[in-house]
Design a protein around this motif. Sequence first.
Motif, PDB file in Angstrom:
ATOM      1  N   ARG A 120      52.450  33.786  35.485  1.00 12.26           N
ATOM      2  CA  ARG A 120      50.937  33.551  35.718  1.00 12.26           C
ATOM      3  C   ARG A 120      50.572  33.769  37.076  1.00 12.26           C
ATOM      4  NH1 ARG A 120      49.557  27.605  34.152  1.00 12.26           N
ATOM      5  NH2 ARG A 120      50.937  27.157  35.805  1.00 12.26           N
ATOM      6  N   HIS A 121      51.571  33.095  37.964  1.00 15.36           N
ATOM      7  CA  HIS A 121      51.065  33.324  39.495  1.00 15.36           C
ATOM      8  C   HIS A 121      50.916  34.610  39.867  1.00 15.36           C
ATOM      9  CE1 HIS A 121      51.281  32.484  43.784  1.00 15.36           C
ATOM     10  NE2 HIS A 121      52.137  33.363  43.919  1.00 15.36           N
ATOM     11  N   GLU A 122      51.916  35.589  39.388  1.00 14.99           N
ATOM     12  CA  GLU A 122      51.679  36.961  39.724  1.00 14.99           C
ATOM     13  C   GLU A 122      50.548  37.558  39.127  1.00 14.99           C
ATOM     14  OE1 GLU A 122      55.469  38.521  38.315  1.00 14.99           O
ATOM     15  OE2 GLU A 122      56.759  37.523  39.719  1.00 14.99           O
ATOM     16  N   VAL A 123      50.343  37.144  38.071  1.00 19.91           N
ATOM     17  CA  VAL A 123      48.813  37.756  37.430  1.00 19.91           C
ATOM     18  C   VAL A 123      47.488  37.284  38.012  1.00 19.91           C
ATOM     19  CG1 VAL A 123      47.460  37.513  35.196  1.00 19.91           C
ATOM     20  CG2 VAL A 123      49.891  38.090  34.723  1.00 19.91           C
ATOM     21  N   LEU A 124      47.801  35.969  38.309  1.00 21.87           N
ATOM     22  CA  LEU A 124      46.472  35.388  39.131  1.00 21.87           C
ATOM     23  C   LEU A 124      46.172  36.204  40.479  1.00 21.87           C
ATOM     24  CD1 LEU A 124      46.708  31.632  38.233  1.00 21.87           C
ATOM     25  CD2 LEU A 124      45.008  33.156  37.637  1.00 21.87           C
ATOM     26  N   ALA A 125      47.443  36.666  41.208  1.00 14.00           N
ATOM     27  CA  ALA A 125      47.473  37.271  42.420  1.00 14.00           C
ATOM     28  C   ALA A 125      46.775  38.644  42.212  1.00 14.00           C
ATOM     29  CB  ALA A 125      48.580  37.206  43.015  1.00 14.00           C
ATOM     30  N   ARG A 126      47.002  39.380  41.048  1.00 18.12           N
ATOM     31  CA  ARG A 126      46.592  40.743  40.630  1.00 18.12           C
ATOM     32  C   ARG A 126      45.205  40.601  40.427  1.00 18.12           C
ATOM     33  NH1 ARG A 126      50.226  42.311  36.372  1.00 18.12           N
ATOM     34  NH2 ARG A 126      48.443  43.718  35.978  1.00 18.12           N
ATOM     35  N   ILE A 127      44.773  39.732  39.811  1.00 15.99           N
ATOM     36  CA  ILE A 127      43.294  39.511  39.342  1.00 15.99           C
ATOM     37  C   ILE A 127      42.502  39.298  40.719  1.00 15.99           C
ATOM     38  CG2 ILE A 127      41.695  37.838  38.390  1.00 15.99           C
ATOM     39  CD1 ILE A 127      43.799  37.395  35.869  1.00 15.99           C
ATOM     40  N   ALA A 128      42.948  38.527  41.654  1.00 12.12           N
ATOM     41  CA  ALA A 128      42.432  38.282  42.908  1.00 12.12           C
ATOM     42  C   ALA A 128      42.178  39.441  43.698  1.00 12.12           C
ATOM     43  CB  ALA A 128      43.024  37.173  43.834  1.00 12.12           C
ATOM     44  N   GLU A 129      43.326  40.218  43.536  1.00 15.26           N
ATOM     45  CA  GLU A 129      43.168  41.672  44.347  1.00 15.26           C
ATOM     46  C   GLU A 129      42.176  42.670  43.631  1.00 15.26           C
ATOM     47  OE1 GLU A 129      46.634  44.924  45.922  1.00 15.26           O
ATOM     48  OE2 GLU A 129      47.121  43.807  44.003  1.00 15.26           O
ATOM     49  N   LEU A 130      42.412  42.761  42.288  1.00 17.83           N
ATOM     50  CA  LEU A 130      41.261  43.466  41.625  1.00 17.83           C
ATOM     51  C   LEU A 130      39.888  43.022  41.672  1.00 17.83           C
ATOM     52  CD1 LEU A 130      43.412  44.146  38.358  1.00 17.83           C
ATOM     53  CD2 LEU A 130      42.826  45.905  40.023  1.00 17.83           C
ATOM     54  N   GLN A 131      39.541  41.736  41.987  1.00 16.26           N
ATOM     55  CA  GLN A 131      38.378  41.212  42.074  1.00 16.26           C
ATOM     56  C   GLN A 131      37.906  41.580  43.406  1.00 16.26           C
ATOM     57  OE1 GLN A 131      36.308  39.658  39.800  1.00 16.26           O
ATOM     58  NE2 GLN A 131      34.779  40.252  41.071  1.00 16.26           N
ATOM     59  N   GLY A 132      38.449  41.835  44.441  1.00 19.17           N
ATOM     60  CA  GLY A 132      38.196  41.952  45.845  1.00 19.17           C
ATOM     61  C   GLY A 132      38.141  43.637  45.663  1.00 19.17           C
ATOM     62  N   THR A 133      38.786  44.274  44.967  1.00 18.99           N
ATOM     63  CA  THR A 133      38.483  45.812  44.827  1.00 18.99           C
ATOM     64  C   THR A 133      37.099  45.870  44.099  1.00 18.99           C
ATOM     65  OG1 THR A 133      40.835  46.253  44.648  1.00 18.99           O
ATOM     66  CG2 THR A 133      39.384  47.954  43.679  1.00 18.99           C
ATOM     67  N   LEU A 134      36.996  45.287  42.784  1.00 18.80           N
ATOM     68  CA  LEU A 134      35.770  45.444  42.295  1.00 18.80           C
ATOM     69  C   LEU A 134      34.303  45.066  43.034  1.00 18.80           C
ATOM     70  CD1 LEU A 134      34.337  45.797  39.700  1.00 18.80           C
ATOM     71  CD2 LEU A 134      34.553  43.248  39.069  1.00 18.80           C
ATOM     72  N   ASP A 135      34.504  43.995  44.070  1.00 12.48           N
ATOM     73  CA  ASP A 135      33.387  43.592  44.723  1.00 12.48           C
ATOM     74  C   ASP A 135      33.291  44.889  45.833  1.00 12.48           C
ATOM     75  OD1 ASP A 135      33.589  41.088  43.765  1.00 12.48           O
ATOM     76  OD2 ASP A 135      34.636  40.001  45.474  1.00 12.48           O
ATOM     77  N   VAL A 136      34.209  45.502  46.167  1.00 13.12           N
ATOM     78  CA  VAL A 136      34.021  46.671  47.105  1.00 13.12           C
ATOM     79  C   VAL A 136      33.192  47.777  46.383  1.00 13.12           C
ATOM     80  CG1 VAL A 136      35.071  48.672  48.459  1.00 13.12           C
ATOM     81  CG2 VAL A 136      35.659  46.269  48.841  1.00 13.12           C
ATOM     82  N   LEU A 137      33.654  47.963  45.098  1.00 17.02           N
ATOM     83  CA  LEU A 137      32.797  48.969  44.317  1.00 17.02           C
ATOM     84  C   LEU A 137      31.588  48.540  44.143  1.00 17.02           C
ATOM     85  CD1 LEU A 137      35.895  49.823  41.596  1.00 17.02           C
ATOM     86  CD2 LEU A 137      34.897  51.205  43.566  1.00 17.02           C
ATOM     87  N   GLU A 138      31.036  47.431  43.633  1.00 15.36           N
ATOM     88  CA  GLU A 138      29.838  47.023  43.544  1.00 15.36           C
ATOM     89  C   GLU A 138      29.023  47.165  44.776  1.00 15.36           C
ATOM     90  OE1 GLU A 138      28.661  46.340  40.772  1.00 15.36           O
ATOM     91  OE2 GLU A 138      30.290  45.797  39.453  1.00 15.36           O
ATOM     92  N   THR A 139      29.736  46.769  45.980  1.00 13.23           N
ATOM     93  CA  THR A 139      28.986  46.971  47.020  1.00 13.23           C
ATOM     94  C   THR A 139      28.265  48.420  47.285  1.00 13.23           C
ATOM     95  OG1 THR A 139      29.929  44.998  48.293  1.00 13.23           O
ATOM     96  CG2 THR A 139      28.802  46.600  49.467  1.00 13.23           C
ATOM     97  N   LYS A 140      29.617  49.204  47.156  1.00 14.51           N
ATOM     98  CA  LYS A 140      28.985  50.871  47.312  1.00 14.51           C
ATOM     99  C   LYS A 140      28.214  51.393  46.560  1.00 14.51           C
ATOM    100  CE  LYS A 140      31.630  52.196  50.774  1.00 14.51           C
ATOM    101  NZ  LYS A 140      30.911  52.571  52.033  1.00 14.51           N
ATOM    102  N   ILE A 141      28.297  50.959  45.021  1.00 17.83           N
ATOM    103  CA  ILE A 141      27.404  51.352  44.111  1.00 17.83           C
ATOM    104  C   ILE A 141      26.288  51.082  44.380  1.00 17.83           C
ATOM    105  CG2 ILE A 141      26.712  50.877  41.630  1.00 17.83           C
ATOM    106  CD1 ILE A 141      29.731  50.787  40.960  1.00 17.83           C
ATOM    107  N   ASP A 142      25.857  49.671  44.625  1.00 20.22           N
ATOM    108  CA  ASP A 142      24.594  49.155  45.181  1.00 20.22           C
ATOM    109  C   ASP A 142      23.828  49.968  46.261  1.00 20.22           C
ATOM    110  OD1 ASP A 142      24.652  46.990  43.011  1.00 20.22           O
ATOM    111  OD2 ASP A 142      25.078  45.605  44.423  1.00 20.22           O
TER     112      ASP A 142
END
Length: 158
Positions: A120-142
Amino acid sequence: MTAIDTTPVKSPDVDRSASAGPVRPRSGGRGRYAISEVAALTGLSAHTLRWYEQIGLMPEVERSHAGQRRFGEHDLEWLACLGKLRLTGMPIAVMVRFAELVRRGEETFDERREILERTRHEVLARIAELQGTLDVLETKIDFYAGARRAPEGAPAPS
């Protein structure tokens, strides 16, 4: 017509709370699946299903009188759980250890919980990393969407 021995074979009990998928009722109450049916239901190849059994990820699967594997609802539930563990990125060796602990019974609850908490700890860390990646993508798309509306002569987006 193929005759099937329906004499139950006692397989180690796997943790019911670990099930991650719906039970698939069978017509006529048969409740037994050939390896090809399980492959179709799970998306796993017959080779992978046999390999899972060979390395200890699956309890020994019930056999017909002719030696053909006959998977039950409980096996399908366990395979659904294994599928979720695979999605977490859990290494096969850890999955095998988890399966061994499940077969050993209740005295292994603490060790199983520790494995799942680590995962669970590893999955949560991956989710946080992917959320950061998604934020960058959303910013670029906008940014690019806004740049298409910018007047001519405005600086080009980077």
